[in-house]
Design a protein around this motif. Structure first.
Motif, short mmCIF file in Angstrom:
data_model
loop_
_atom_site.label_atom_id
_atom_site.label_comp_id
_atom_site.label_asym_id
_atom_site.label_seq_id
_atom_site.Cartn_x
_atom_site.Cartn_y
_atom_site.Cartn_z
N GLY A 178 0.81 -1.21 0.00
CA GLY A 178 0.00 0.00 0.00
C GLY A 178 0.84 1.26 0.00
O GLY A 178 0.51 2.25 -0.64
N ILE A 179 1.97 1.23 0.73
CA ILE A 179 2.87 2.38 0.83
C ILE A 179 4.28 1.92 0.44
O ILE A 179 4.76 0.90 0.93
N LEU A 180 4.93 2.69 -0.42
CA LEU A 180 6.31 2.41 -0.82
C LEU A 180 7.16 3.65 -0.61
O LEU A 180 6.85 4.72 -1.16
N CYS A 181 8.21 3.52 0.16
CA CYS A 181 9.16 4.61 0.39
C CYS A 181 10.44 4.32 -0.39
O CYS A 181 11.03 3.24 -0.25
N LEU A 182 10.86 5.28 -1.22
CA LEU A 182 12.10 5.16 -1.99
C LEU A 182 13.13 6.15 -1.44
O LEU A 182 12.78 7.07 -0.70
N PRO A 183 14.41 6.00 -1.79
CA PRO A 183 15.46 6.82 -1.17
C PRO A 183 15.39 8.30 -1.54
O PRO A 183 14.75 8.71 -2.51
N GLU A 184 16.11 9.08 -0.79
CA GLU A 184 16.23 10.53 -0.97
C GLU A 184 16.80 10.86 -2.35
O GLU A 184 17.77 10.25 -2.80
N LEU A 185 16.18 11.82 -3.02
CA LEU A 185 16.66 12.34 -4.31
C LEU A 185 16.92 11.23 -5.33
O LEU A 185 17.85 11.29 -6.12
N CYS A 186 16.06 10.21 -5.30
CA CYS A 186 16.32 9.04 -6.16
C CYS A 186 16.07 9.32 -7.64
O CYS A 186 16.58 8.58 -8.49
N LEU A 187 15.34 10.36 -7.98
CA LEU A 187 15.14 10.67 -9.40
C LEU A 187 16.39 11.23 -10.05
O LEU A 187 16.73 10.89 -11.18
#
Length: 642
Positions: A38-47
């Motif tokens: 339901g919730i996905l957290c990706l790393p800082e400034l990953c784009l």
């Protein structure tokens, strides 16, 4: 009480690699969707990648990040995802976590506290966002909320802490979010590797969960993203103070996802800081246990971390630079032997985790990769070593280099450079009209040997389109005990961030025990019996590093007291006397201390010219990323005695 699957994804990104970074993010989102997260957290400034440095100041960077953020929206059906990128707002740049849910951009939540110590210079690029400040930013999607918001989705209130935010003690946003009824905090992070630092991050995740009495989702960057810093790739899912899942650090994969289901207290809170996300949580599946690797519980955790971090750093550096391998001037001594061993471990660990097809995919840009039939053949192609002897080289170091090269399977060469030394010596002697002697020209005659080893290995590196690895360590860097354009020659300097004492200790561990108690190299017994020596003076002089300098433990102690603890030279001497007074006289210790500070000040110019090194300890001497010292100064030796 809603049951929801929370997920954290770690990513090995490349600064400014728009298409690659975007594709890896989509891959993780799709994996999370398939597993009903339901919730996905990706790393800082990953784009963009965390390590864009001054390119962050170029508006083009944030514009491209925004372009690719919009392209992510169609991939967020029935999932709430946090994605990091830089955003300009009111002529200031902010480090932002974007909340995407069900194909909509819900909010942009900026980082409140910026890391600005050690290797971090975030305030050079970004501005801290004031707590409780909320506004709107005009975009192609309309006015989007930006600021200190909470997200309310299907009965759950969600907040954000971005990396340094969680390190702020009583000022961390988690305390405010707890008062505002948040039951889930996501923490996009780019926290670099240093010995034992992962334990601190784990503790902060547990504390965050306890503060809100809910769930904490922590996701870090993975790998050698931009050259100097290596990221562990650790991720933690914590609920009410208990770790439910954690990633395996130092993975050689592009990404890693961990997921767990939790019961979250339903909230009906309101407030101007609360934004609604139109989403209904998927029904969680049954998930396997995501546990840390067995080596995490090793009694030699520092040795394990060093091996895995630097091996991954070397692997990522070679592939991200599109090089075809590594070249090492293998002297048979501790430093070059350690680096050769780390390259060997990089290949072994990559093979173990990725398999041959995975290795081929990572190295698909190398023309000869399809011709390789075995791991042995790959090792011989990717790692080249050369022993470059002179009349001052011993049989023991030659045997040490040969034994290690044969053991790990490098393409190994052995040649003598005496003819070059004699040629250069003859040219200079003719020009100045006298014979060079060891009594009068000691440094000159040592350095010419070290420097004449450089062109040959650079030729091999050019022929192989490979990285030349410099072999100097941090202890040598602190006192300039290295020859510029000699052993400092290279594209990167893998062990410039670690001291000589640890290198020797690590080599013994690699000989006797090795990674996970299994991967050890008995061939290191040769180097482990040798006393460290530059072998640049005649063999009859019995040259030894510690006699030229001082015992390495003393050198390392002064260095740490002076530049990590920031103690005065006089206090450093007092500490030396207290700690080593039973083994050395006060006069000897004063000589050591004076020599250290004299050589330190004299050799700052060398440290400025070192090839990029990996940051692995809790401090570094790298003037570009950690410790700046004037190239010209009156020095500190004069201040030893008040």
């Amino acid at each position: 009480m809603p049951k929801i699957a929370i997920a954290a994804g770690v990513l090995n990104q490349v600064p400014l690699d728009w298409k690659g970074n975007h594709a890896r993010i989509i891959s993780l989102i799709q994996e999370a969707q398939q597993k009903q997260a339901g919730i996905l957290c990706l790393p800082e400034l990953c784009l963009t990648g965390y390590g864009c440095e001054d390119q962050f100041l170029n508006a083009h960077t944030s514009e491209k990040a925004w372009e690719y953020l919009l392209q992510l929206l169609p991939h967020t059906q029935q999932i709430l995802v946090w994605v990091g990128l830089p955003i300009f707002f009111e002529d200031k740049l902010y480090n932002v976590a974007a909340c995407l849910a069900n194909e909509k951009l819900i909010a942009l939540i900026p980082k409140q506290h910026l890391a600005n110590d050690g290797v971090h210079y975030e305030t050079r690029w970004f501005n801290p966002w004031p707590a409780h400040k909320r506004s709107f930013i005009s975009t192609s999607l309309g006015d989007i909320p930006i600021g200190d918001y909470r997200i309310h989705a299907d009965g759950i209130s969600i907040g954000i802490e971005i990396c340094q935010d969680a390190w702020e003690g009583e000022n961390r946003p988690a305390h405010s979010l707890a008062q505002r009824g948040v039951s889930v905090i996501c923490s996009p992070t780019a926290s670099h590797f240093a010995f034992a630092k992962s334990k601190t991050r784990q503790r902060l995740a547990i504390e965050g969960s306890n503060i809100i009495q809910g769930a904490y989702v922590f996701a870090n960057v993975l790998g050698n993203e931009s050259g100097r810093t290596i990221f562990d790739g650790d991720a933690y899912l914590v609920h009410q103070g208990q770790i439910l899942a954690e990633s395996k650090r130092f993975s050689f994969k592009d990404s890693q996802l961990i997921i767990a289901s939790v019961d979250i207290s339903s909230e009906t809170s309101t407030g101007e800081d609360l934004l609604q996300a139109d989403i209904h949580w998927p029904k969680p599946s049954e998930y396997p246990n995501f546990e840390g690797a067995t080596w995490e519980h090793s009694g030699n955790i520092k040795e394990e971390e060093f091996a895995r971090a630097v091996s991954l750093g070397l692997w990522d550096y070679v592939r991200k630079s599109h090089s075809f391998g590594w070249v090492i001037s293998l002297s048979g001594g501790a430093d070059s032997s350690a680096i050769a061993t780390l390259c060997y471990l990089a290949v072994k660990l990559a093979y173990k985790e990725l398999g041959w097809e995975g290795v081929q995919a990572k190295m698909a840009y190398i023309p000869w990769i399809t011709d390789i039939a075995s791991e042995k053949d790959f090792m011989a192609k990717i790692l080249t070593t050369a022993y470059q002897g002179t009349e001052n080289s011993s049989d023991q170091t030659r045997a040490s280099a040969k034994a290690l090269a044969e053991s790990i399977g490098t393409t190994h060469y052995d040649w003598n450079i005496d003819v070059l030394v004699k040629e250069y010596r003859g040219i200079i002697e003719k020009a100045i009209g006298r014979t060079l002697s060891w009594e009068q020209d000691d440094i000159t005659l040592q350095n010419v040997q070290a420097r004449l080893r450089s062109p040959s290995v650079w030729m091999l590196a050019n022929i192989n389109n490979a990285l030349l690895l410099a072999t100097s360590n941090r202890s040598e860097a602190s006192v300039g005990y290295a020859t510029m354009d000699g052993d400092t020659s290279g594209s990167i300097s893998p062990i410039a961030g670690i001291d000589k004492t640890f290198i020797r200790q690590w080599l013994i561990w690699m000989e006797k025990e090795g990674l996970d108690g299994a991967w050890h190299l008995s061939s290191l017994s040769h180097v482990n019996t040798l006393e460290p020596s530059a072998e640049l003076r005649p063999l009859t002089s019995k040259q030894v590093d510690e006699e030229d300098l001082m015992p390495y433990p003393i050198l390392n102690a002064i260095e740490r007291w002076a530049f990590f603890d920031k103690l005065s030279p006089a206090t450093c001497l007092q500490n030396l006397i207290q700690e080593y007074g039973s083994h050395f006289t006060e006069e000897q210790l004063t000589v050591f201390c004076s020599r250290f500070f004299r050589l330190w000040a004299r050799n700052q110019w060398k440290r400025e010219r070192y090839a990029p090194g990996f940051h692995v300890d809790d401090y570094s001497l790298d003037p570009k990323s950690w410790l700046r010292f004037p190239i010209l100064s009156a020095g500190l030796e004069k201040d030893i005695k008040p």
